[in-house]
Write a protein that holds these residues in place. Sequence first.
Motif, PDB file in Angstrom:
ATOM      1  N   ALA A  66      44.905 107.094 -23.975  1.00 20.70           N
ATOM      2  CA  ALA A  66      46.248 107.613 -23.700  1.00 20.70           C
ATOM      3  C   ALA A  66      46.684 107.211 -22.296  1.00 20.70           C
ATOM      4  O   ALA A  66      45.869 107.106 -21.375  1.00 20.70           O
ATOM      5  CB  ALA A  66      46.265 109.124 -23.843  1.00 20.70           C
ATOM      6  N   ARG A  70      50.985 111.179 -22.319  1.00 23.81           N
ATOM      7  CA  ARG A  70      49.844 111.333 -23.220  1.00 23.81           C
ATOM      8  C   ARG A  70      50.175 111.015 -24.677  1.00 23.81           C
ATOM      9  O   ARG A  70      49.268 110.927 -25.513  1.00 23.81           O
ATOM     10  CB  ARG A  70      49.301 112.773 -23.123  1.00 23.81           C
ATOM     11  CG  ARG A  70      48.953 113.247 -21.728  1.00 23.81           C
ATOM     12  CD  ARG A  70      47.904 112.394 -21.056  1.00 23.81           C
ATOM     13  NE  ARG A  70      46.605 112.428 -21.746  1.00 23.81           N
ATOM     14  CZ  ARG A  70      45.520 111.781 -21.325  1.00 23.81           C
ATOM     15  NH1 ARG A  70      45.591 111.019 -20.238  1.00 23.81           N
ATOM     16  NH2 ARG A  70      44.389 111.871 -21.990  1.00 23.81           N
ATOM     17  N   ARG A  71      51.456 110.850 -24.981  1.00 28.20           N
ATOM     18  CA  ARG A  71      51.808 110.465 -26.361  1.00 28.20           C
ATOM     19  C   ARG A  71      51.549 108.986 -26.605  1.00 28.20           C
ATOM     20  O   ARG A  71      51.398 108.561 -27.743  1.00 28.20           O
ATOM     21  CB  ARG A  71      53.292 110.711 -26.634  1.00 28.20           C
ATOM     22  CG  ARG A  71      53.777 112.125 -26.474  1.00 28.20           C
ATOM     23  CD  ARG A  71      55.286 112.133 -26.614  1.00 28.20           C
ATOM     24  NE  ARG A  71      55.892 111.087 -25.789  1.00 28.20           N
ATOM     25  CZ  ARG A  71      56.913 110.320 -26.165  1.00 28.20           C
ATOM     26  NH1 ARG A  71      57.448 110.483 -27.352  1.00 28.20           N
ATOM     27  NH2 ARG A  71      57.389 109.411 -25.345  1.00 28.20           N
TER      28      ARG A  71
END
Length: 838
Positions: A571, A576-577
Amino acid sequence: MSVIDTPAVHHRSGGATDHRHPSKRKFDDEDDEDFSDLVCVRMRKDEAKAVNSWSASSSSSSSDAGGCSSLQQQQRSHIQFFVRMMSAGNTIVMQAFPEDTVKSIHERIQSMKGIPLFEQRLIYRGKQLQWEQTLAECFIQNDANLQLVGRMRSTEHPQAWQVINDMVSLVYRLCRGETVHDALKTVKGLMTSYLNMTPRIDNDSASGYFQIFMSSSAPAVLVMLYVSPYAGNKDCADSSVRHFLSSCRNILSKALHGQCARVVLEFCKLLRRVGSHDPLYLFCRSTFGSLLETAGVSYGSGSDNVKGLVLIQDIFPFVCELANSLLRDLDLSIVSPSAAGPLSNDVGDFSAFLLPLRTGIKEQQAVKDSMAQDKHHKLTEEIEYLHGLYVQLLNKIDQCLQKMDQSLAGQEMMEGDNLYPAWSHYLSILKELYQISKLYDGAEEKLWGVLTRQRSVLCLLIVRYAKRTDEHQWILEHRYVTNFESRRHLAMMMFPEVKEDYEELHEMLIDRSQLLTESFEYIARAEPDSLHAGLFMEFKNEEATGPGVLREWFLLVCQAIFNPQNALFVACPNDRRRFFPNPASKVHPLHLEYFSFAGRVIALALMHRVQVGIVFDRVFFLQLAGNYIAIEDIRDADPYLYTSCKQILDMDADFIDSDSLGLTFVREVEELGQRKVVELCPGGKNLVVNSFADILSNSKLQQYFFQSLDLEDLDWMLHGSEDTISVEDWKAHTEYNGYKETDIQISWFWEIVGRMTADQRKVLLFFWTSVKYLPVEGFRGLASRLYIYRSLEPGDRLPSSHTCFFRLCFPAYSSMAVMKDRLEVITQEHIGCSFGTW
């Protein structure tokens, strides 16, 4: 006497070039002596009757010379003509009456020269004379020159000659008004037999067979039958010609379409005189156009067209005819868009005929500065005409798009809404304009200027009418004329359509505890074609099946693939997506196969339109698209590297070149807690970094799918909407069964949902539909509306769902507090996301 095998046949279409203005040219051979002397397809009924009565009076005159009229006496006058033995080089002089048959001449030649009848073939003005014809019907006059050439056993293809001669003789009998049993069946059978003899691959060998069909006057006699006044003849000819042309496309290989196109061209020229709107002519023209897509085309003067292929000069009259028709139809679509008219056929044919014309012009432009140009016909008139046509069509389609925009003003078009039929052809016309624009300086700028002004209607046309069978790359050359919805539609057209054939579904039975491993075996080991038929998903020891379970599987398997613990992806620290491939992924022994598996799963999720909540890092996306990667692109993926590189780039170039920093082309990475040095290029540890800052991406990585999209487009397609779920939108897309919208339980339900947290709403939505991430359009982007059903279970039971059908079921709870308690149970993450619903 010896005879030659192959006759020299004169064709007007291969002669000198017509230098009249292309738009005013007649179709070739309107004044062709070969055609008019042999058979007049414009024969009116009274002319046909006159010929028949003339023939009858001729035959009766031999027995009743005393009653002959002056016309009959004139017919009884001898005519003298010459028959040249081509291979022997000598000529015989013959005399006969006009009413004598061609067969009688053959019999006399046999008695004089001993040549068997089946070996003889008489040619006059490029056409073979048929036995049943009289000399008058062949328009043979004094001092006419005939040629005697070999046929049957002496020709190269005797069986083909025999079959075609039999067919032509039968058609002549029908033209004379004779009744022939099963005439249509016999004609079709002979045609099929002839085509079955034609070589399937060898173009040169097949040329002789097609020459037989042309030299025997088969096209002319079939058209004569088509205009014949006798009952049934027109239908017989129509069916026979259609059968022949359809058989050519179905029986013969594409390699022979060039030879076949010459025959179809002959039908087109003959039938064009019957009428430009005649159904059989339009069928032949359309067939001719479809053959041109694979046929060889020459733009020479004709003398160098040794293979008998189609010339640009043969094609151009059809382009002019179709262009005029197309302009008229577009005018009609502006006035009355509800009438599609003949646009569909005209656009398809126009595209087919334009292809070889554009190719010819492009080839000439390629040699315009070389000596080779002197050997080619200069297509000056055609080039000028096509440019003028481009300007006309572009202005006309601009008007059409403006009218379309006015018609839709203030309307929000939904997927099921009907549009006017004529609009469905605008996109195809725009594609042709794009192709033409490539040939002329400044033409592309005009086209993109129009499309920029008409961006909204262009996007609507793409979403409604772009098909998988079309080629869409031209639109995406300038993506600013499109929007997300249209780009997504074009990208999705690259995937095969999901089939709902349950006999061909790729079935999976997976243990939840072995989700990633078993999913890998089912997907990575499958043949690609087996995945095109759709997926059938079932978890072991669970009864639930169907699309809802499949959506749940997509979500779970993607979470596993991108779980950092599996070492495949990492990530981004700042988002973090977003994920990119883990540099240390090789710790997994099958990491390359798992990357391929991950690609398949993502592709399948896109194909099935499931949002999985995962998006790619910008650098990874750019690499997949084969695009240049700039320093700003790595900011999110590796902030430390970005900061370091940024500082270096901001330094003085002379200072960097002095090697004061001691930089080389290596990078330190961490694998399983250990630091490792990786060379960024061969010999990188010994290569000093200087101020040269260009980095080129590998062109092999370029993928058209990713080039078609912006990163944000793929985000929306994979992750879905970033917005908080709107309760009002949710409510607007929900219907009821057993309940009414005004019932107290429904009011309680929406009030409770309105008070839920964003995460609780996601869990409820997933429990209800197996959809955790809404499409970017919100609820209207789902495959179906949502439903609330009233169950007949006791009032203390938990809600249930049928995720395949987007149904939520609950009993008529006695109070809002009870309903709230029941809903809170199912909106717990560990319950709502693994409830085994279907």
